[in-house]
Write an enzyme that holds these catalytic residues in place. Structure first.
Site, PDB file in Angstrom:
ATOM      1  N   GLY A 163       0.828  -1.190   0.000  1.00  0.00           N
ATOM      2  CA  GLY A 163       0.000   0.000   0.000  1.00  0.00           C
ATOM      3  C   GLY A 163       0.865   1.243   0.000  1.00  0.00           C
ATOM      4  O   GLY A 163       2.061   1.183   0.295  1.00  0.00           O
TER       5      GLY A 163
ATOM      6  N   SER B 117     -23.615  -9.391 -26.224  1.00  0.00           N
ATOM      7  CA  SER B 117     -22.938  -8.461 -27.123  1.00  0.00           C
ATOM      8  C   SER B 117     -22.068  -9.168 -28.140  1.00  0.00           C
ATOM      9  O   SER B 117     -21.703  -8.576 -29.161  1.00  0.00           O
ATOM     10  CB  SER B 117     -22.070  -7.499 -26.309  1.00  0.00           C
ATOM     11  OG  SER B 117     -20.970  -8.202 -25.730  1.00  0.00           O
ATOM     12  N   GLY B 118     -21.717 -10.412 -27.862  1.00  0.00           N
ATOM     13  CA  GLY B 118     -20.767 -11.119 -28.708  1.00  0.00           C
ATOM     14  C   GLY B 118     -19.355 -11.037 -28.168  1.00  0.00           C
ATOM     15  O   GLY B 118     -18.447 -11.703 -28.671  1.00  0.00           O
TER      16      GLY B 118
ATOM     17  N   GLU C  84       4.812 -10.868  -6.203  1.00  0.00           N
ATOM     18  CA  GLU C  84       3.740 -11.073  -7.170  1.00  0.00           C
ATOM     19  C   GLU C  84       4.058 -10.534  -8.554  1.00  0.00           C
ATOM     20  O   GLU C  84       3.433 -10.941  -9.544  1.00  0.00           O
ATOM     21  CB  GLU C  84       2.432 -10.448  -6.657  1.00  0.00           C
ATOM     22  CG  GLU C  84       2.401  -8.934  -6.588  1.00  0.00           C
ATOM     23  CD  GLU C  84       2.937  -8.357  -5.289  1.00  0.00           C
ATOM     24  OE1 GLU C  84       2.590  -7.221  -4.954  1.00  0.00           O
ATOM     25  OE2 GLU C  84       3.735  -9.051  -4.604  1.00  0.00           O
TER      26      GLU C  84
ATOM     27  N   HIS D 108       8.130  -7.364  -3.415  1.00  0.00           N
ATOM     28  CA  HIS D 108       6.888  -7.784  -4.062  1.00  0.00           C
ATOM     29  C   HIS D 108       7.100  -9.075  -4.857  1.00  0.00           C
ATOM     30  O   HIS D 108       7.584  -9.027  -5.995  1.00  0.00           O
ATOM     31  CB  HIS D 108       6.365  -6.681  -4.988  1.00  0.00           C
ATOM     32  CG  HIS D 108       5.822  -5.496  -4.264  1.00  0.00           C
ATOM     33  ND1 HIS D 108       4.512  -5.428  -3.826  1.00  0.00           N
ATOM     34  CD2 HIS D 108       6.412  -4.340  -3.869  1.00  0.00           C
ATOM     35  CE1 HIS D 108       4.317  -4.276  -3.205  1.00  0.00           C
ATOM     36  NE2 HIS D 108       5.456  -3.598  -3.221  1.00  0.00           N
TER      37      HIS D 108
ATOM     38  N   CYS E 128       5.395  -6.115   1.772  1.00  0.00           N
ATOM     39  CA  CYS E 128       5.755  -4.696   1.740  1.00  0.00           C
ATOM     40  C   CYS E 128       5.042  -3.939   2.870  1.00  0.00           C
ATOM     41  O   CYS E 128       5.405  -4.092   4.029  1.00  0.00           O
ATOM     42  CB  CYS E 128       5.452  -4.102   0.368  1.00  0.00           C
ATOM     43  SG  CYS E 128       6.337  -2.543   0.074  1.00  0.00           S
ATOM     44  N   TYR E 129       4.020  -3.152   2.575  1.00  0.00           N
ATOM     45  CA  TYR E 129       3.271  -2.487   3.649  1.00  0.00           C
ATOM     46  C   TYR E 129       2.739  -3.523   4.628  1.00  0.00           C
ATOM     47  O   TYR E 129       2.648  -3.272   5.828  1.00  0.00           O
ATOM     48  CB  TYR E 129       2.123  -1.677   3.046  1.00  0.00           C
ATOM     49  CG  TYR E 129       1.277  -0.921   4.052  1.00  0.00           C
ATOM     50  CD1 TYR E 129       1.649   0.344   4.490  1.00  0.00           C
ATOM     51  CD2 TYR E 129       0.099  -1.476   4.549  1.00  0.00           C
ATOM     52  CE1 TYR E 129       0.877   1.033   5.409  1.00  0.00           C
ATOM     53  CE2 TYR E 129      -0.680  -0.792   5.468  1.00  0.00           C
ATOM     54  CZ  TYR E 129      -0.288   0.468   5.900  1.00  0.00           C
ATOM     55  OH  TYR E 129      -1.059   1.150   6.817  1.00  0.00           O
TER      56      TYR E 129
ATOM     57  N   VAL F 134     -16.418 -11.447 -25.041  1.00  0.00           N
ATOM     58  CA  VAL F 134     -16.025 -12.620 -24.262  1.00  0.00           C
ATOM     59  C   VAL F 134     -16.899 -12.801 -23.026  1.00  0.00           C
ATOM     60  O   VAL F 134     -17.431 -13.889 -22.766  1.00  0.00           O
ATOM     61  CB  VAL F 134     -14.542 -12.522 -23.839  1.00  0.00           C
ATOM     62  CG1 VAL F 134     -14.149 -13.734 -22.996  1.00  0.00           C
ATOM     63  CG2 VAL F 134     -13.647 -12.411 -25.059  1.00  0.00           C
ATOM     64  N   ASP F 135     -17.078 -11.736 -22.243  1.00  0.00           N
ATOM     65  CA  ASP F 135     -17.736 -11.861 -20.943  1.00  0.00           C
ATOM     66  C   ASP F 135     -19.198 -12.283 -21.076  1.00  0.00           C
ATOM     67  O   ASP F 135     -19.636 -13.244 -20.425  1.00  0.00           O
ATOM     68  CB  ASP F 135     -17.652 -10.539 -20.175  1.00  0.00           C
ATOM     69  CG  ASP F 135     -16.217 -10.068 -19.999  1.00  0.00           C
ATOM     70  OD1 ASP F 135     -15.316 -10.917 -20.088  1.00  0.00           O
ATOM     71  OD2 ASP F 135     -16.004  -8.871 -19.792  1.00  0.00           O
TER      72      ASP F 135
ATOM     73  N   LYS G  53     -10.238 -12.060 -15.983  1.00  0.00           N
ATOM     74  CA  LYS G  53     -10.446 -12.190 -17.423  1.00  0.00           C
ATOM     75  C   LYS G  53      -9.837 -13.467 -17.991  1.00  0.00           C
ATOM     76  O   LYS G  53     -10.463 -14.159 -18.792  1.00  0.00           O
ATOM     77  CB  LYS G  53      -9.846 -10.979 -18.140  1.00  0.00           C
ATOM     78  CG  LYS G  53     -10.214 -10.869 -19.613  1.00  0.00           C
ATOM     79  CD  LYS G  53     -11.640 -10.363 -19.773  1.00  0.00           C
ATOM     80  CE  LYS G  53     -11.965  -9.984 -21.190  1.00  0.00           C
ATOM     81  NZ  LYS G  53     -13.250  -9.289 -21.312  1.00  0.00           N
TER      82      LYS G  53
END
Length: 513
Positions: free
Chosen positions: A54, A223-224, A171, A169, A81-82, A226-227, A369
């Site tokens: 953070g 909508s066509g 990640e 970090h 970290c934080y 992906v989601d 995603k």
């Protein structure tokens, strides 16, 4: 989701990355506000807790701090970290501003302590630092397990309580072995298995959808993209003909978009598909409009009006399904007192017009995603839909600069189809974040067939990005650019010039409007 790791968000720009890295270890992760009560966390029955980084200082009067009872739950805790500074602050250590800030690449030297976080890893690791504060006194019962050039306490542990802290970090990609550190935490320390897979998620999601919907009907705006496509396939698998999908052709779609959607969902999946031809309804109010924001507002309002009428024709339904994703949910939850955390109000989160009396069904709201794409493949959706590039909500309206007309949209549609076809033929389409054509409000003199022409200009936009927040232009091969330009100027009537956009984001944006 029977085994999960809870991540408390203190406003780090990397919090979502932590969650994704945990899921890459095939363990489910949940992001919660930093001040979530310990009792609420306990009810989730997590296997471990991660405290994110953070932008604040733990000794600041307005510092975001967790519930102190968090450390009494008997769960493993990893502070990043934080987060390690939070551990120190709460458990008797001391944090002060460092005389020297530590940003960028560093070298972590791991001591010979047998710390579970570094099992199987070398004693010297490249890591990524981003901090100005540092630990100057260890909390009671903690021991040092790693140091960097500027931090004597870069990695610490209380082995008995299974508390760990790292000042770097793990990640981010700039810590090459960082994912292995996180894997050691979730598997070796927390004892998690590897049960988080899309196949197992499908089974659980189908049960959840059936339990929520019961015998009621569901409407989904398809909508066509992906989601919405993956949401439609998943819901249909759960409740079959209780789902009706509404596809609105606003006249601003890519080439063959309407045909592909009807083919895939109507004929292949046999989903109830209500097709709404609304090109005139959208183009009429857009006549003469050139301001980008006015375009967007007109398109948004028109869509709500058209969709509202379409839902009435679809018949009575209790639920409206949306393709809300986990980042949409996270970004719509404010982190109080955190000036660095970018908050947005997402249109998919609590954004229904009041007159539309639906309950929400959001079967993807716990997925990222890349996980949605995996789910789509698991459900049998074609690669053309699952891995298609992002497409803006207002469609080609933001790629047709100036006034929008049917003839200009057709020029743009044909040019864009050439770009996509050649990118696919070159094997680059699915490796690139976005590649598309833009029709500029610029006409120039040209010579075609020994005749003078005065036609439009097409700009080619190709960018690489991880999340759309920043982007860099793609260095496409000259031979490919030549082929795209030749095809567009030969095949698309009304175009006599093709240019290449070499702008990164920032200073530009990915879309032109």
């Amino acid at each position: 989701m029977n085994e999960q790791i809870v991540i408390l968000d203190f406003g780090s720009q990397y919090t979502q990355v932590i969650a994704r890295r945990i899921r890459e270890c095939r363990v489910y992760s949940t992001i919660l506000r930093y001040d979530t009560p310990a009792a609420e966390i306990a009810r989730l029955n997590p296997k471990g807790i991660i405290l994110s980084g953070g932008p604040n200082s733990v000794y600041s009067p307005k510092a975001p701090l967790p519930d102190r009872n968090l450390f009494k739950l008997g769960l493993p805790v990893l502070g990043i970290c934080y987060g390690v500074q939070v551990l120190a602050q709460f458990l008797g250590g001391k944090v002060e501003r460092g005389q020297k800030r530590e940003y960028g690449k560093g070298t972590l030297t791991v001591g010979d302590s047998g710390c579970a976080l570094f099992a199987g890893l070398p004693t010297s690791l490249q890591v990524w630092n981003s901090h100005g504060d540092k630990l100057t006194r260890l909390p009671k019962d903690f021991a040092v397990v790693g140091t960097t050039e500027n931090s004597d306490y870069a990695a610490i542990e209380d082995r008995a309580r299974r508390f760990f802290g790292i000042q770097f970090h793990p990640e981010v990609v700039h810590s090459p072995r960082g994912k292995e550190i996180l894997a050691n935490f979730v598997h070796e320390v927390c004892g998690c298995g590897k049960g988080w897979t899309m196949r197992s998620y499908v089974d659980q999601a189908v049960e959840d959808i059936r339990a929520q919907v019961g015998s009621e009907r569901v409407i989904l705006g398809l909508s066509g993209g992906v989601d919405s496509s993956v949401a439609a396939a998943l819901i249909h698998k759960a409740i079959g003909d209780q789902l009706t999908c509404i596809f609105v052709n606003n006249g601003l779609l890519r080439a063959r978009e309407a045909e592909v959607v009807q083919e895939v969902f109507g004929k292949h999946f046999r989903i109830r598909l209500q097709y709404e031809e609304a090109t005139r309804a959208f183009l009429k109010p857009l006549k003469g409009v050139t301001d980008p924001e006015r375009k967007r507002k007109i398109i948004g309002k028109t869509f709500i009006d058209v969709f509202d009428q379409a839902t009435k024709r679809a018949g009575k339904a209790k639920f409206l399904a949306q393709g809300t994703l986990y980042p949409d949910v996270i970004e719509s939850v404010p982190i109080a007192g955190n000036p660095a955390h970018m908050i947005k109000s997402h249109h998919n989160v609590g954004g229904l017009p009041k007159r539309m009396k639906f309950a929400l069904l959001e079967p993807l709201r716990c997925l990222f995603k890349d996980e949605v794409r995996q789910l789509g493949l698991e459900l049998g959706l074609p690669k053309e839909i699952v891995h298609r590039q992002p497409f803006p909500g207002p469609g080609l309206a933001v790629r047709c600069l100036g006034e929008i007309t049917a003839s200009k949209l057709e020029i743009l549609r044909q040019a864009d189809a050439v770009v996509v076809a050649e990118m696919k033929d070159a094997g680059l389409y699915y490796k690139t974040w976005q590649t598309f054509a833009v029709l500029l409000p610029v006409r120039s003199v040209g010579v075609q067939g020994d005749e003078r022409t005065y036609d439009y200009t097409i700009a080619i936009r190709a960018v690489e990005s991880q999340d759309g927040m920043t982007a860099d232009w793609v260095r496409l091969p000259y031979a490919l650019l030549e082929k795209i330009s030749t095809r567009i100027t030969n095949e698309v009537r009304g175009v006599n010039r093709v240019v290449l956009d070499l702008t990164s984001k920032p200073p530009g944006t990915i879309e032109w409007e």
